[in-house]
Design an enzyme around this catalytic site. Structure first.
Site, PDB file in Angstrom:
ATOM      1  N   SER A  94      -7.292   0.175  -9.077  1.00  0.00           N
ATOM      2  CA  SER A  94      -6.557   0.327  -7.833  1.00  0.00           C
ATOM      3  C   SER A  94      -7.069   1.511  -7.008  1.00  0.00           C
ATOM      4  O   SER A  94      -8.180   1.479  -6.497  1.00  0.00           O
ATOM      5  CB  SER A  94      -5.067   0.459  -8.125  1.00  0.00           C
ATOM      6  OG  SER A  94      -4.295   0.439  -6.948  1.00  0.00           O
ATOM      7  N   ASP A 237      -6.699   0.282  -0.491  1.00  0.00           N
ATOM      8  CA  ASP A 237      -7.170   0.902  -1.724  1.00  0.00           C
ATOM      9  C   ASP A 237      -8.196  -0.028  -2.366  1.00  0.00           C
ATOM     10  O   ASP A 237      -8.631  -1.007  -1.760  1.00  0.00           O
ATOM     11  CB  ASP A 237      -6.003   1.200  -2.666  1.00  0.00           C
ATOM     12  CG  ASP A 237      -5.208  -0.056  -3.016  1.00  0.00           C
ATOM     13  OD1 ASP A 237      -5.297  -1.049  -2.284  1.00  0.00           O
ATOM     14  OD2 ASP A 237      -4.496  -0.045  -4.037  1.00  0.00           O
ATOM     15  N   ASP A 239      -8.224  -2.340  -4.728  1.00  0.00           N
ATOM     16  CA  ASP A 239      -7.962  -3.768  -4.941  1.00  0.00           C
ATOM     17  C   ASP A 239      -7.171  -4.392  -3.807  1.00  0.00           C
ATOM     18  O   ASP A 239      -6.698  -5.518  -3.913  1.00  0.00           O
ATOM     19  CB  ASP A 239      -7.263  -4.006  -6.284  1.00  0.00           C
ATOM     20  CG  ASP A 239      -5.868  -3.402  -6.359  1.00  0.00           C
ATOM     21  OD1 ASP A 239      -5.589  -2.443  -5.612  1.00  0.00           O
ATOM     22  OD2 ASP A 239      -5.056  -3.882  -7.170  1.00  0.00           O
ATOM     23  N   ASP A 241      -4.250  -4.031  -2.450  1.00  0.00           N
ATOM     24  CA  ASP A 241      -2.829  -4.396  -2.485  1.00  0.00           C
ATOM     25  C   ASP A 241      -1.976  -3.407  -1.694  1.00  0.00           C
ATOM     26  O   ASP A 241      -0.756  -3.518  -1.672  1.00  0.00           O
ATOM     27  CB  ASP A 241      -2.315  -4.563  -3.921  1.00  0.00           C
ATOM     28  CG  ASP A 241      -2.268  -3.263  -4.714  1.00  0.00           C
ATOM     29  OD1 ASP A 241      -2.794  -2.237  -4.236  1.00  0.00           O
ATOM     30  OD2 ASP A 241      -1.717  -3.285  -5.833  1.00  0.00           O
TER      31      ASP A 241
END
Length: 454
Positions: A94, A237, A239, A241
């Site tokens: 992340s 970020d 990933d 999300d």
């Protein structure tokens, strides 16, 4: 030993996180899943393919066929799980620095696993107990190629595309070299926006900035907004999300302020929303104004998801939930944090109100936040700091909440101290209407922790 923190398990590659460890987690997850087929996705980190290979081996060893999704945003992988009714192992750290990687687990309903299921998997890893498939019953592997395109197509059908297009917005986009670089530029262009980008090349070394979209990492985006005369800047970020915003002047928008603005638009009387214990007074104020109920959980997406599902089972209406770090849920869309979707919902606000980004968040900018991290190296140091935090909290003249760490409410301000679930740090959060007051509260706790270390 606790494996899963507030959002999966993460660690420095070669130290806390190794291929052998990921293989064991995958074998345990495959055993608990009991599924014939499991998906594997990853973000852009240079070690992602290595760990995806390890996870693939572990899943095949327990008899599961494997769908290799490749580099894709976590919300795209979650969508695949829901559509295909398969669970997934997502290789991502992340927002953590490039030397980190991690594992996030998703159920076949397209929702990250709840705490009790994670505990079952954790127990199997620690006990080294897994299913074992015979040599002629091990899983096969196939690669899925259309995932990112399908994800963008669905996003376009899930937001008010016409209203956004009519607003003729210019969007400055910073995917931070992460998985969002493969999807978000295309998505926002197809929404009818003029899109300019920075750090939009997928690169697991993250050469332009660290993956965490915090103010100190977004200088390039702020400059791009000003240079391109953009209406808003959006950063992800690693990933994708999360979505963090920059206003039309190139000034960063506090994530708690953007969450409050979207919550004020989404909440009706009688609705509920869920946030972590570090919730801003901004969201508290919105809930009081809208006649909505605010539920608090320990920090972390897993805890918020678990509570949302509990409330939904009780019949509650939950149009929005989340944290002030850019991780926002719109449960009627899907129970996942989705940076691209959240970015589009913020664009809807600008378009619907014919307002600038700074005007949309203006009612929620009267609070000031301070965050301090205190690193530790050993469990003994962590124990010493937590003991000092407990002494400090119980000696303070404030209302104490211990759902996750120690939150002290002073009426005009609050401070929270808790250990990170993903890094060897103790985090201190403070908020007040006066910036000096917030800084004093945070530094007071910091001094107590540093004294314990000394």
């Amino acid at each position: 030993m606790k494996i899963f923190g507030s959002s999966g398990t993460r660690g420095v590659v070669g130290e806390q996180l190794t291929p052998e460890f990921v293989l064991r987690v995958a074998k345990a997850a495959g055993t608990v899943f009991g599924a014939d087929r499991v998906a594997i996705a990853r973000d852009t980190r240079v070690t992602g393919e290595m760990f995806a290979d390890a996870a693939s081996s572990g899943l095949a060893a327990v008899g599961a066929d494997v769908d290799r999704l490749g580099v894709t945003p976590t919300p795209a992988a979650v969508r695949y799980c829901e559509i295909e009714s398969v669970p997934a192992v997502v290789i991502t750290a992340s927002h953590n620095p490039p030397e980190y990687n991690g594992v996030k687990l998703v159920g076949d309903d397209g929702v990250e696993l709840d705490v009790s299921t994670l505990e079952d998997i954790e127990d199997r890893v620690l006990a080294d107990e897994y299913d074992s498939a015979a040599w002629d019953e091990t899983g096969d592997v196939r690669r899925i190629e259309s995932l990112n395109d399908d994800y963008v197509d669905e996003l376009l059908e899930s937001v008010d595309r016409e209203t956004i297009a009519d607003a003729d917005l210019t969007v400055a986009l910073d995917p931070g070299h992460g998985a969002g670089a493969l999807t978000s530029p295309d998505f926002f262009r197809r929404l009818g926006c003029r899109v300019v980008t920075v750090n939009a090349q997928p690169d697991g070394h993250f050469p332009g900035r660290d993956p965490e979209p915090v103010s100190k990492h977004l200088g390039d985006l702020r400059r791009l907004v000003r240079a391109a005369d953009a209406d808003v800047g959006i950063a992800h970020d690693g990933d994708a999300d999360r979505a963090v915003f920059v206003d039309e002047h190139g000034e960063g928008i506090n994530g708690d302020a953007s969450l409050a603005a979207m919550a004020a638009d989404a909440l009706d009387p009688g609705d509920a929303t869920v946030a972590a214990v570090n919730v801003s007074q901004r969201l508290v104020d919105v809930c009081e104004d809208r006649g909505a109920t605010l539920e608090l959980t320990p920090i972390g997406a897993t805890n918020i998801i678990t509570r949302i599902r509990e409330l939904q089972a009780e019949g509650a209406t939950i149009p929005i939930s989340g944290e002030g770090n850019g991780g926002v849920f719109f449960p009627p869309y899907r129970l996942v944090r989705d940076g691209a979707y959240v970015g589009a919902k913020f664009l809807e606000l600008l378009a619907d109100r014919d307002a600038t980004a700074s005007e949309v968040v203006a009612p929620y900018t009267d609070y000031h936040n301070v965050r301090i991290n205190v690193a530790y190296e050993t469990d003994a140091e962590l124990d010493a700091m937590l003991s000092a935090a407990a002494d400090y909290a119980h000696g303070a003249d404030a209302d104490l909440n211990t759902i996750d760490g120690y939150r002290l409410d002073y009426g005009d301000a609050w401070v929270l101290v808790r250990p990170s679930g993903t890094e060897p740090k103790v985090r201190i959060y403070a908020e007040a209407g006066d910036p000096d007051r917030a800084r004093d509260l945070a530094e007071g706790v910091e001094s107590a922790l540093l004294a314990a270390l000394a």
